[in-house]
Design a protein around this motif. Sequence first.
Motif: not given
Length: 502
Positions: A272-287, A407-417
């Motif tokens: 809920s805080l990291l910009p890379e996850i927010k940016a990935a979600d925004l790019r899904v909406r952009s797509a 990519r959004a799922e990968q960003a979340r997975l990377t942060v979790r790991q």
Amino acid sequence: MKRFYWLLSMSAGLLAAPAVAQTTQPTQPPAGSLAGTTPSGPFSLQQAIDYALKNNLGVRQQQLTSELQNATLRQSRAALLPTANLSGTQAWNYGTSLDPLTNDFVSQTIRSNNFSANTQVTLFAGFQLRNTVKRNALDTEASNLDIEKSRNDLSLNVASAFLQLVLAEELVRTNEVRVNSTRQQVERTQKLLKAGAIPESNLLDIQAQQASDELNVITAQNQRDLARLTLAQLLNLPTPTGLQIEVPALADPDDQPLLEADPDGTFQTAQSLLPEIKAADLRVRSAQRSLDIARGGYYPRLAFGAGVFTGFSSSRLARVFNGDSTDAVQLPVFQPGLGGQPIPSQYFLLQPKQAVAEFLPSGFSSQIKDNLGKNLQFSLQIPILNGLQTRTSVQRAQINIQQQELRAEQARLTVRQNIQQAYADAIAAQRRYLSARRQVEALTTAYRNAEIRFNNGLLNGTEFNIAKNNLTAAESTMIQAKYEFIFRRKVLDFYQGRPIAL
């Protein structure tokens, strides 16, 4: 982070055995991009982070990328407005040519001008223009978040380099203390040898140990200089010379409570805080907006346009009465006679003089006024078959959505790991530090005993050096665990939204 662990692994060799000097120099940034002067005074961690954020070229490059995306957004919004253009031409035609205004063939030199003003507005285009604005707005927001991510990454790298330099300076101090201790031991051994209390081999062994310790000091100083260079490059300083840091008072891991393994809670906070996850979600909406734009190609396009135009041609002639007249003419007057036949009378009519008409070149202003034309038009374009371009665009947009979702799922997975790994490493480092500290306490007692026995000639130099090296190895493990725990703890604080501070 990788550089941090590389220095931690090197510290064992610095404390336990002579290390090999590094020969590969770090890459220097372009000379023209270096900051002006090194600030005076030592840097605290926060000052180093603030200075890096202000001067680092990577962050500045990301800011320029965001500005480009902002320009794209402004342009897409302006595309909703009507277009308006003015145009004007002047031409000379020689020989036989076509008059641009009368479309007559003439054999003379013609100078012509054409002026026009046109405007056009798109009334309907399958909502492509509005969806383009919405997509670019999402991309702009994501680009701004990329700046924040770049700043976060730089902050972590500066914190890592800062701790590297703190660790390197501590290694220098530790090795210098050890060299002084070994020198004192050499002096005592020389006295014991003169007194005949110990054999000469003990002196040779302790002198060899002194040479090794002195080499470790030089190696530690080299590693400190490399760590300072790394930090200076992140700060974009012209030279590492004069760069000093404030060494903070860092609490030992045993003074802090054991970490409770709650990576899931940290991950929920981080996403809920990291910009890379927010940016990935925004790019899904952009797509998804890109898909709407592609589907808009199936719809008709309706546009309205209007324009005015006029022109001038030097070959155009106008009928002009120049004021010159013909002579007056007397016309007879007839009156009715007998039988109704007209007979001339004594009267006559005088016809006035008539002006003579000539054809002269028409003036510029009059032609501009006379040739003025206007037009209004509606244009409708209905797509029927365009080589499956629209269908292919839709399919590509659908695939792009899937890619962005991955990519959004990968960003979340990377942060979790990363969080799970940071927790595991922090807990392991804290436990290893506690164990190493107990080991250091035990080996310190054993070393003091061995030193007493060595000074009394009851222990040879080889066995004494073994006891000393065992203590050195334990101290190395303890120092590595300490700084690894500190860094990993700061990484976890970062994921939990806390500022990076020592």
